[in-house]
Write a protein that holds these residues in place. Structure first.
Motif, PDB file in Angstrom:
ATOM      1  N   GLU A  58      24.105  53.421  34.177  1.00 45.47           N
ATOM      2  CA  GLU A  58      23.446  52.950  35.087  1.00 45.47           C
ATOM      3  C   GLU A  58      21.928  52.559  34.884  1.00 45.47           C
ATOM      4  O   GLU A  58      21.487  51.375  35.310  1.00 45.47           O
ATOM      5  N   ASP A  59      21.271  53.611  34.451  1.00 44.33           N
ATOM      6  CA  ASP A  59      19.822  53.608  34.121  1.00 44.33           C
ATOM      7  C   ASP A  59      19.387  53.288  32.624  1.00 44.33           C
ATOM      8  O   ASP A  59      18.259  53.388  32.431  1.00 44.33           O
ATOM      9  N   HIS A  60      20.229  53.282  31.835  1.00 45.93           N
ATOM     10  CA  HIS A  60      20.018  52.893  30.382  1.00 45.93           C
ATOM     11  C   HIS A  60      21.035  52.518  29.604  1.00 45.93           C
ATOM     12  O   HIS A  60      22.303  52.538  29.875  1.00 45.93           O
ATOM     13  N   PHE A  61      20.945  52.140  28.350  1.00 46.04           N
ATOM     14  CA  PHE A  61      21.849  51.849  27.386  1.00 46.04           C
ATOM     15  C   PHE A  61      21.628  52.221  25.840  1.00 46.04           C
ATOM     16  O   PHE A  61      20.510  52.329  25.566  1.00 46.04           O
ATOM     17  N   HIS A  62      22.417  52.342  25.321  1.00 44.42           N
ATOM     18  CA  HIS A  62      22.474  52.920  23.897  1.00 44.42           C
ATOM     19  C   HIS A  62      23.157  51.632  22.840  1.00 44.42           C
ATOM     20  O   HIS A  62      24.158  51.103  23.443  1.00 44.42           O
ATOM     21  N   VAL A  63      22.686  51.451  21.804  1.00 43.91           N
ATOM     22  CA  VAL A  63      23.148  50.372  20.855  1.00 43.91           C
ATOM     23  C   VAL A  63      23.055  51.047  19.464  1.00 43.91           C
ATOM     24  O   VAL A  63      22.177  51.802  19.216  1.00 43.91           O
ATOM     25  N   LEU A  64      24.171  50.695  18.539  1.00 50.19           N
ATOM     26  CA  LEU A  64      24.182  50.979  17.365  1.00 50.19           C
ATOM     27  C   LEU A  64      24.081  49.710  16.518  1.00 50.19           C
ATOM     28  O   LEU A  64      25.010  48.911  16.574  1.00 50.19           O
ATOM     29  N   ALA A  65      23.062  49.446  15.595  1.00 48.95           N
ATOM     30  CA  ALA A  65      23.004  47.830  15.236  1.00 48.95           C
ATOM     31  C   ALA A  65      22.245  47.930  13.672  1.00 48.95           C
ATOM     32  O   ALA A  65      21.462  48.933  13.408  1.00 48.95           O
ATOM     33  N   THR A  66      22.575  47.092  12.985  1.00 46.85           N
ATOM     34  CA  THR A  66      21.943  47.086  11.645  1.00 46.85           C
ATOM     35  C   THR A  66      21.497  45.521  11.639  1.00 46.85           C
ATOM     36  O   THR A  66      22.020  44.626  11.757  1.00 46.85           O
ATOM     37  N   PRO A  67      19.894  45.267  11.328  1.00 43.88           N
ATOM     38  CA  PRO A  67      19.290  44.412  11.334  1.00 43.88           C
ATOM     39  C   PRO A  67      19.133  43.640   9.953  1.00 43.88           C
ATOM     40  O   PRO A  67      19.060  44.457   9.009  1.00 43.88           O
ATOM     41  N   PRO A  68      19.239  42.339   9.718  1.00 48.79           N
ATOM     42  CA  PRO A  68      19.126  41.648   8.473  1.00 48.79           C
ATOM     43  C   PRO A  68      17.510  41.788   7.912  1.00 48.79           C
ATOM     44  O   PRO A  68      17.244  41.883   6.676  1.00 48.79           O
ATOM     45  N   THR A  69      16.815  41.870   8.742  1.00 52.02           N
ATOM     46  CA  THR A  69      15.155  42.079   8.408  1.00 52.02           C
ATOM     47  C   THR A  69      14.593  43.146   9.309  1.00 52.02           C
ATOM     48  O   THR A  69      15.290  43.394  10.578  1.00 52.02           O
ATOM     49  N   ALA A  70      13.506  43.341   8.736  1.00 55.14           N
ATOM     50  CA  ALA A  70      12.580  44.339   9.647  1.00 55.14           C
ATOM     51  C   ALA A  70      12.256  44.055  11.151  1.00 55.14           C
ATOM     52  O   ALA A  70      12.410  44.598  12.115  1.00 55.14           O
ATOM     53  N   GLU A  71      12.096  42.486  11.093  1.00 55.65           N
ATOM     54  CA  GLU A  71      11.667  42.200  12.420  1.00 55.65           C
ATOM     55  C   GLU A  71      12.699  41.735  13.486  1.00 55.65           C
ATOM     56  O   GLU A  71      12.412  41.459  14.536  1.00 55.65           O
ATOM     57  N   ALA A  72      13.977  41.713  12.749  1.00 53.11           N
ATOM     58  CA  ALA A  72      15.168  41.292  13.781  1.00 53.11           C
ATOM     59  C   ALA A  72      15.449  42.108  14.858  1.00 53.11           C
ATOM     60  O   ALA A  72      15.821  41.703  15.953  1.00 53.11           O
ATOM     61  N   LEU A  73      15.216  43.492  14.827  1.00 51.31           N
ATOM     62  CA  LEU A  73      15.537  44.421  15.920  1.00 51.31           C
ATOM     63  C   LEU A  73      14.594  44.042  17.173  1.00 51.31           C
ATOM     64  O   LEU A  73      14.968  44.072  18.216  1.00 51.31           O
ATOM     65  N   SER A  74      13.336  43.994  16.946  1.00 50.95           N
ATOM     66  CA  SER A  74      12.393  43.454  17.822  1.00 50.95           C
ATOM     67  C   SER A  74      12.686  42.480  18.613  1.00 50.95           C
ATOM     68  O   SER A  74      13.021  42.163  19.726  1.00 50.95           O
ATOM     69  N   LEU A  75      12.992  41.355  17.769  1.00 56.32           N
ATOM     70  CA  LEU A  75      13.351  39.953  18.099  1.00 56.32           C
ATOM     71  C   LEU A  75      14.448  39.986  19.006  1.00 56.32           C
ATOM     72  O   LEU A  75      14.554  39.377  20.213  1.00 56.32           O
ATOM     73  N   TRP A  76      15.620  40.716  18.721  1.00 58.65           N
ATOM     74  CA  TRP A  76      16.679  40.994  19.327  1.00 58.65           C
ATOM     75  C   TRP A  76      16.398  41.704  20.860  1.00 58.65           C
ATOM     76  O   TRP A  76      16.756  40.994  21.826  1.00 58.65           O
ATOM     77  N   MET A  77      15.679  42.802  20.764  1.00 53.78           N
ATOM     78  CA  MET A  77      15.536  43.413  22.040  1.00 53.78           C
ATOM     79  C   MET A  77      14.588  42.701  23.057  1.00 53.78           C
ATOM     80  O   MET A  77      14.888  42.761  24.264  1.00 53.78           O
ATOM     81  N   GLN A  78      13.535  41.849  22.408  1.00 51.00           N
ATOM     82  CA  GLN A  78      12.738  40.979  23.277  1.00 51.00           C
ATOM     83  C   GLN A  78      13.711  40.064  23.801  1.00 51.00           C
ATOM     84  O   GLN A  78      13.493  39.701  25.093  1.00 51.00           O
ATOM     85  N   ALA A  79      14.757  39.497  23.034  1.00 52.36           N
ATOM     86  CA  ALA A  79      15.235  38.511  23.801  1.00 52.36           C
ATOM     87  C   ALA A  79      16.254  38.825  24.735  1.00 52.36           C
ATOM     88  O   ALA A  79      16.556  38.168  25.933  1.00 52.36           O
ATOM     89  N   VAL A  80      16.876  40.019  24.479  1.00 52.56           N
ATOM     90  CA  VAL A  80      17.840  40.563  25.527  1.00 52.56           C
ATOM     91  C   VAL A  80      16.899  40.840  26.759  1.00 52.56           C
ATOM     92  O   VAL A  80      17.455  40.839  28.124  1.00 52.56           O
ATOM     93  N   GLY A  81      15.670  41.536  26.612  1.00 51.32           N
ATOM     94  CA  GLY A  81      14.838  41.732  27.642  1.00 51.32           C
ATOM     95  C   GLY A  81      14.392  40.495  28.430  1.00 51.32           C
ATOM     96  O   GLY A  81      14.654  40.495  29.872  1.00 51.32           O
ATOM     97  N   ARG A  82      13.969  39.455  27.960  1.00 46.29           N
ATOM     98  CA  ARG A  82      13.634  38.259  28.476  1.00 46.29           C
ATOM     99  C   ARG A  82      14.942  37.511  29.330  1.00 46.29           C
ATOM    100  O   ARG A  82      14.815  37.310  30.502  1.00 46.29           O
ATOM    101  N   HIS A  83      16.014  37.344  28.551  1.00 47.92           N
ATOM    102  CA  HIS A  83      17.126  36.914  29.408  1.00 47.92           C
ATOM    103  C   HIS A  83      17.858  37.671  30.431  1.00 47.92           C
ATOM    104  O   HIS A  83      18.046  37.144  31.616  1.00 47.92           O
ATOM    105  N   TYR A  84      18.035  39.039  30.252  1.00 49.26           N
ATOM    106  CA  TYR A  84      18.726  39.969  31.354  1.00 49.26           C
ATOM    107  C   TYR A  84      17.763  40.093  32.284  1.00 49.26           C
ATOM    108  O   TYR A  84      18.266  40.161  33.534  1.00 49.26           O
ATOM    109  N   VAL A  85      16.453  40.426  32.401  1.00 51.67           N
ATOM    110  CA  VAL A  85      15.740  40.660  33.449  1.00 51.67           C
ATOM    111  C   VAL A  85      15.713  39.578  34.243  1.00 51.67           C
ATOM    112  O   VAL A  85      15.477  39.910  35.621  1.00 51.67           O
ATOM    113  N   ARG A  86      15.533  38.539  33.732  1.00 52.68           N
ATOM    114  CA  ARG A  86      15.425  37.154  34.461  1.00 52.68           C
ATOM    115  C   ARG A  86      16.764  37.118  35.558  1.00 52.68           C
ATOM    116  O   ARG A  86      16.714  36.844  36.674  1.00 52.68           O
TER     117      ARG A  86
END
Length: 234
Positions: A58-86
């Motif tokens: 209800e108030d949080h989520f967990h994920v287990l994931a492997t990024p192809p680059t060091a930057e990919a995790l942040s890009l992923w979570m930022q995109a999730v935040g933008r799309h889902y919060v909207r």
């Protein structure tokens, strides 16, 4: 004291937690849960992140994931935040932030902590008293790995494939592993490493990673004792 940069290393699995601001709900109903899951999966594919496991509470989520680059995790979570919060704000007539702040995460020594972390994620609804068994909770990846359904966005890790030579053998082995659950020591390590942003692994693994980054990957000798995951916030 300045915060350390997020821990993100290409090619290694990471356990991430994103919480709601002030512990507020980030999902209200089935439609929200499905939208969050779809957003996690679609944005993982877009950024090249391999999504291995998840649980949506209800108030949080967990994920287990492997990024192809060091930057990919942040890009992923930022995109999730933008799309889902909207979506969430429009649907529920609200404005402003939804998340607590930046997500928390740890990099895992795969052969030591990957499968225990999957079980740790699957068992969150059980520990929270929402269901009696992991298989009874619809909004985690357990159903996929136990052979109950297919989640199209998931990428099974090689360690899951190694559990058996057939789908039935892998599903049975994984279900039994979740039934047994991670050890108390594993829970403590996974909880503290994720909260603090340390690497979860044996000393040699952490030392090897440390050689490739200036970011500190482990707590020093003055570090506090790991917090019990059964306490609030685990």
């Amino acid at each position: 004291m300045a915060r350390q940069p997020r821990l993100a290393l290409a090619g290694h699995p990471h356990h991430l937690i994103q919480r709601g601001n002030n512990d507020q709900a980030v999902v209200v109903d089935t439609a929200d849960r499905q939208m969050l899951l779809d957003t996690l999966g679609e944005q993982a594919q877009r950024t090249g992140v391999a999504l291995h496991a998840y649980v949506i509470l209800e108030d949080h989520f967990h994920v287990l994931a492997t990024p192809p680059t060091a930057e990919a995790l942040s890009l992923w979570m930022q995109a999730v935040g933008r799309h889902y919060v909207r979506h969430f704000n429009d649907r529920h007539g609200r404005r402003g932030t939804l998340w607590e702040g930046r997500y928390r995460g740890t990099v895992l020594q795969a052969e030591r902590y990957f499968l225990p972390c999957m079980a740790y994620i699957d068992l969150h609804p059980v520990r929270a008293g929402l269901v009696e068994q992991a298989r009874d909770y619809a909004w985690s990846s357990h159903g996929h790995y136990a052979g109950l359904r297919t989640d199209r966005f998931l990428t099974p890790h090689a360690l899951y494939w190694a559990l058996g030579n057939t789908p039935f053998a892998r599903e049975a082995a994984y279900a039994e592993m979740v039934h047994v659950g991670p050890t108390r020591a594993e829970q403590l390590i996974l909880t503290e490493a994720t909260r603090k942003g340390w690497a979860a692994g044996e000393a040699a693994f952490v030392q090897q990673l440390q050689a490739d980054t200036t970011r500190r990957l482990a707590v020093g000798r003055a570090g506090r004792k790991p917090k019990d995951p059964s306490l609030p916030g685990g």
